[in-house]
Design a protein around this motif. Structure first.
Motif, PDB file in Angstrom:
ATOM      1  N   VAL A  55       0.854  -1.187   0.000  1.00 48.35           N
ATOM      2  CA  VAL A  55       0.000   0.000   0.000  1.00 48.35           C
ATOM      3  C   VAL A  55       0.888   1.233   0.000  1.00 48.35           C
ATOM      4  O   VAL A  55       1.844   1.311   0.794  1.00 48.35           O
ATOM      5  CB  VAL A  55      -0.913   0.010   1.244  1.00 48.35           C
ATOM      6  CG1 VAL A  55      -1.745   1.269   1.298  1.00 48.35           C
ATOM      7  CG2 VAL A  55      -1.797  -1.224   1.269  1.00 48.35           C
ATOM      8  N   PRO A  56       0.619   2.215  -0.864  1.00 52.15           N
ATOM      9  CA  PRO A  56       1.416   3.442  -0.840  1.00 52.15           C
ATOM     10  C   PRO A  56       1.330   4.125   0.530  1.00 52.15           C
ATOM     11  O   PRO A  56       0.256   4.205   1.121  1.00 52.15           O
ATOM     12  CB  PRO A  56       0.774   4.319  -1.915  1.00 52.15           C
ATOM     13  CG  PRO A  56       0.111   3.350  -2.844  1.00 52.15           C
ATOM     14  CD  PRO A  56      -0.369   2.240  -1.950  1.00 52.15           C
ATOM     15  N   PRO A  57       2.453   4.612   1.041  1.00 47.85           N
ATOM     16  CA  PRO A  57       2.443   5.276   2.339  1.00 47.85           C
ATOM     17  C   PRO A  57       1.887   6.696   2.250  1.00 47.85           C
ATOM     18  O   PRO A  57       1.823   7.286   1.172  1.00 47.85           O
ATOM     19  CB  PRO A  57       3.921   5.314   2.721  1.00 47.85           C
ATOM     20  CG  PRO A  57       4.629   5.402   1.404  1.00 47.85           C
ATOM     21  CD  PRO A  57       3.796   4.563   0.466  1.00 47.85           C
ATOM     22  N   THR A  58       1.502   7.238   3.392  1.00 48.05           N
ATOM     23  CA  THR A  58       1.222   8.666   3.512  1.00 48.05           C
ATOM     24  C   THR A  58       2.488   9.303   4.057  1.00 48.05           C
ATOM     25  O   THR A  58       3.030   8.846   5.068  1.00 48.05           O
ATOM     26  CB  THR A  58       0.037   8.924   4.465  1.00 48.05           C
ATOM     27  OG1 THR A  58      -1.135   8.353   3.871  1.00 48.05           O
ATOM     28  CG2 THR A  58      -0.185  10.410   4.688  1.00 48.05           C
ATOM     29  N   VAL A  59       2.988  10.313   3.370  1.00 52.59           N
ATOM     30  CA  VAL A  59       4.226  10.967   3.777  1.00 52.59           C
ATOM     31  C   VAL A  59       3.946  12.422   4.119  1.00 52.59           C
ATOM     32  O   VAL A  59       3.055  13.048   3.546  1.00 52.59           O
ATOM     33  CB  VAL A  59       5.312  10.863   2.689  1.00 52.59           C
ATOM     34  CG1 VAL A  59       5.644   9.407   2.411  1.00 52.59           C
ATOM     35  CG2 VAL A  59       4.891  11.545   1.405  1.00 52.59           C
ATOM     36  N   PRO A 115       4.774   5.016  -6.167  1.00 52.73           N
ATOM     37  CA  PRO A 115       4.224   5.906  -5.148  1.00 52.73           C
ATOM     38  C   PRO A 115       5.250   6.891  -4.580  1.00 52.73           C
ATOM     39  O   PRO A 115       6.453   6.651  -4.599  1.00 52.73           O
ATOM     40  CB  PRO A 115       3.763   4.959  -4.046  1.00 52.73           C
ATOM     41  CG  PRO A 115       3.615   3.632  -4.688  1.00 52.73           C
ATOM     42  CD  PRO A 115       4.640   3.605  -5.780  1.00 52.73           C
ATOM     43  N   VAL A 116       4.715   7.974  -4.056  1.00 56.47           N
ATOM     44  CA  VAL A 116       5.537   8.975  -3.373  1.00 56.47           C
ATOM     45  C   VAL A 116       5.987   8.389  -2.040  1.00 56.47           C
ATOM     46  O   VAL A 116       5.212   7.789  -1.312  1.00 56.47           O
ATOM     47  CB  VAL A 116       4.711  10.264  -3.138  1.00 56.47           C
ATOM     48  CG1 VAL A 116       5.480  11.261  -2.292  1.00 56.47           C
ATOM     49  CG2 VAL A 116       4.307  10.881  -4.469  1.00 56.47           C
ATOM     50  N   VAL A 117       7.289   8.555  -1.755  1.00 58.09           N
ATOM     51  CA  VAL A 117       7.880   8.115  -0.490  1.00 58.09           C
ATOM     52  C   VAL A 117       8.809   9.204   0.027  1.00 58.09           C
ATOM     53  O   VAL A 117       9.231  10.082  -0.727  1.00 58.09           O
ATOM     54  CB  VAL A 117       8.667   6.791  -0.639  1.00 58.09           C
ATOM     55  CG1 VAL A 117       7.754   5.651  -1.090  1.00 58.09           C
ATOM     56  CG2 VAL A 117       9.846   6.943  -1.573  1.00 58.09           C
ATOM     57  N   LEU A 118       9.138   9.149   1.312  1.00 50.57           N
ATOM     58  CA  LEU A 118      10.130  10.064   1.869  1.00 50.57           C
ATOM     59  C   LEU A 118      11.531   9.604   1.513  1.00 50.57           C
ATOM     60  O   LEU A 118      11.780   8.408   1.402  1.00 50.57           O
ATOM     61  CB  LEU A 118      10.000  10.132   3.393  1.00 50.57           C
ATOM     62  CG  LEU A 118       8.773  10.865   3.918  1.00 50.57           C
ATOM     63  CD1 LEU A 118       8.767  10.811   5.439  1.00 50.57           C
ATOM     64  CD2 LEU A 118       8.734  12.297   3.445  1.00 50.57           C
ATOM     65  N   GLY A 119      12.421  10.548   1.352  1.00 49.50           N
ATOM     66  CA  GLY A 119      13.832  10.222   1.195  1.00 49.50           C
ATOM     67  C   GLY A 119      14.159   9.582  -0.133  1.00 49.50           C
ATOM     68  O   GLY A 119      13.378   9.580  -1.060  1.00 49.50           O
ATOM     69  N   SER A 120      15.369   9.019  -0.174  1.00 48.62           N
ATOM     70  CA  SER A 120      15.899   8.419  -1.386  1.00 48.62           C
ATOM     71  C   SER A 120      15.282   7.044  -1.623  1.00 48.62           C
ATOM     72  O   SER A 120      15.019   6.314  -0.694  1.00 48.62           O
ATOM     73  CB  SER A 120      17.419   8.296  -1.255  1.00 48.62           C
ATOM     74  OG  SER A 120      17.934   7.622  -2.347  1.00 48.62           O
ATOM     75  N   GLN A 121      15.117   6.685  -2.899  1.00 47.08           N
ATOM     76  CA  GLN A 121      14.568   5.376  -3.284  1.00 47.08           C
ATOM     77  C   GLN A 121      15.632   4.507  -3.931  1.00 47.08           C
ATOM     78  O   GLN A 121      15.345   3.684  -4.775  1.00 47.08           O
ATOM     79  CB  GLN A 121      13.407   5.552  -4.248  1.00 47.08           C
ATOM     80  CG  GLN A 121      12.238   6.280  -3.663  1.00 47.08           C
ATOM     81  CD  GLN A 121      11.058   6.206  -4.595  1.00 47.08           C
ATOM     82  OE1 GLN A 121      10.550   5.146  -4.894  1.00 47.08           O
ATOM     83  NE2 GLN A 121      10.616   7.344  -5.076  1.00 47.08           N
TER      84      GLN A 121
END
Length: 122
Positions: A55-59, A115-121
Motif C-alpha cells: 500500500v502506498p504510504p502517507t508521507v 508511489p511517493v515516499v520520503l527520502g531516497s529510493q
C-alpha cells in the motif's frame, strides 16, 4: 539494460506549512514523442516500494524533508527499436488539480510511476 528512470522530487515552497501526500503523481509525456500516460505501479525494475509493502504510504513533507517518486520506462520497444526521447513530463502531484511541466530527458515507449515516499529510493 535498456531501462531508464528519473526521480521526481516534491518539496514545500518557502514558508509553506507541512503537508501530506499519499499515492501516485499522475505523469504524462510531454514534448519528444506521442502522448503516453505513466501506469501506476507499486514497484518496477528500477525502484518503487519494497516487495513486502503493498500500500502506498502517507508521507509528510516539511521544509527539511522532501518526498520522491520514481518514473521509469524502457528505451527499446518490443521489436528492438529505440523509443522516443521525451524532453519534458507533465506531473500532477497526488491530490493536486493542476500539472506542472518538468524538463527532463527520458527515452521511453511506455512509462510507470511508483508511489511517493520520503527520502531516497535507491
Amino acid at each position: 539494460m535498456g531501462h531508464r528512470a528519473i526521480t521526481l522530487t516534491f518539496a514545500l515552497a518557502d514558508d509553506a506549512m507541512p503537508c501530506t501526500l499519499t499515492g501516485y503523481p499522475d505523469v504524462d509525456s510531454g514534448a519528444g514523442g506521442p502522448l503516453i500516460y505513466a501506469e501506476h505501479t507499486l514497484r518496477g525494475y528500477l525502484g518503487g516500494l519494497p516487495a513486502n509493502v503493498g500500500v502506498p504510504p502517507t508521507v509528510t513533507l516539511t521544509q527539511s524533508q522532501p518526498a520522491q517518486a520514481i518514473v521509469e520506462g524502457t528505451a527499446i520497444d518490443g521489436n528492438g527499436n529505440p523509443c522516443p526521447t521525451y524532453t519534458e513530463l507533465r506531473v500532477t502531484p497526488p491530490g493536486a488539480a493542476s500539472a506542472v511541466t518538468v524538463p527532463t530527458g527520458i527515452e521511453a515507449c511506455q512509462l510507470q510511476v511508483h508511489p511517493v515516499v520520503l527520502g531516497s529510493q535507491e
